[in-house]
Design an enzyme around this catalytic site. Sequence first.
Site, short mmCIF file in Angstrom:
data_model
loop_
_atom_site.label_atom_id
_atom_site.label_comp_id
_atom_site.label_asym_id
_atom_site.label_seq_id
_atom_site.Cartn_x
_atom_site.Cartn_y
_atom_site.Cartn_z
N HIS A 247 0.85 -1.19 0.00
CA HIS A 247 0.00 0.00 0.00
C HIS A 247 0.88 1.24 0.00
CE1 HIS A 247 0.22 -0.32 4.50
NE2 HIS A 247 0.13 0.99 4.46
N HIS B 283 1.47 3.86 2.09
CA HIS B 283 2.14 4.48 3.25
C HIS B 283 3.66 4.26 3.21
CE1 HIS B 283 -1.68 4.52 6.02
NE2 HIS B 283 -1.63 5.56 5.21
N ASP C 150 5.75 3.27 5.37
CA ASP C 150 6.36 2.06 5.96
C ASP C 150 6.43 0.92 4.95
OD1 ASP C 150 3.59 1.77 6.06
OD2 ASP C 150 3.59 0.69 7.97
N HIS D 20 -7.17 -0.97 6.20
CA HIS D 20 -6.19 -0.04 6.77
C HIS D 20 -6.01 1.18 5.86
CE1 HIS D 20 -2.40 1.34 8.55
NE2 HIS D 20 -1.84 1.25 7.36
N ASN E 28 -3.25 2.60 13.83
CA ASN E 28 -3.38 3.78 12.96
C ASN E 28 -4.57 3.62 12.01
OD1 ASN E 28 -3.13 5.85 11.11
ND2 ASN E 28 -1.16 5.17 10.29
ZN LIG Z 1 1.96 0.09 8.44
#
Ligand SMILES: [Zn+2]
Length: 240
Positions: free
Chosen positions: A95, A97, A99, A158, A189
């Site tokens: 995805h 993000h 991280d 998420h 989150n």
């Molecule tokens: Zn993450």
Amino acid sequence: MRYFVLIIILLLSYNYIWGQSPQKLRISQLKDNFYVYTTYKDLGGYMFPSNSMYLVTKEGVVMFDTPWDTSQCQPLFDSISARHQSKVVMAIVTHYHDDRTAGLEFLRNAGVMTYSSKLTYELCTEFNEARAEYIFTKDTSFSIGEYGFETFYPGEGHTRDNLVIWFGKQKILYGGCLVKSTENKSIGNIKDANMSEWDVSIRNIIKKYPKTKYVIPGHFDWKSNQSLNHTLNLLKQHKN
Ligand SMILES: [Zn+2]
């Protein structure tokens, strides 16, 4: 004198233990040629872990998501080359993000073929994150060397674009941040989450892959394979 020596040894070992800098990269063998690697980000003094994976094939190493801490890209490459006498040839991010995507530029500069879904690519553009070079538009099967795996988009959770990777032969599910570790006590989150669809997406995964041997969540411990059900419980708990 004996006590004096003992005290010196204790002082030295104290300094040895507490003088170490925090761990930045951890690599663990999951099974055969499958590895989980973890990098850490300092979030208000807490070193927050982020899990990714890599797979060693005859044709080179495939990475699933990049280090969160980009200072660990080179140490990871060095370690892969020393351990496996192989180099990274391909990477897929799950995805948008950071991280998952922070190391994409490093990888691209190192000649690695980088992939994401079209939706992830668009969200990376929108939120100014590093982007992959190649995109796929639907669930896609990849085969490299002696291994095969597929991407599966189960729906929003998420994030809008989160997908999972399935290694059918080995029954390994790389869940990324859509899946919470059994170590997690809350859903975490949810800034970009879809709280009404997340549980539906997890159920879609369970339906599609009812028999998993390993499930790797995006953060924290991955030794249990009950993290899909645990994620459902956390979502239920969050609703109440
Ligand atoms: Zn993450």
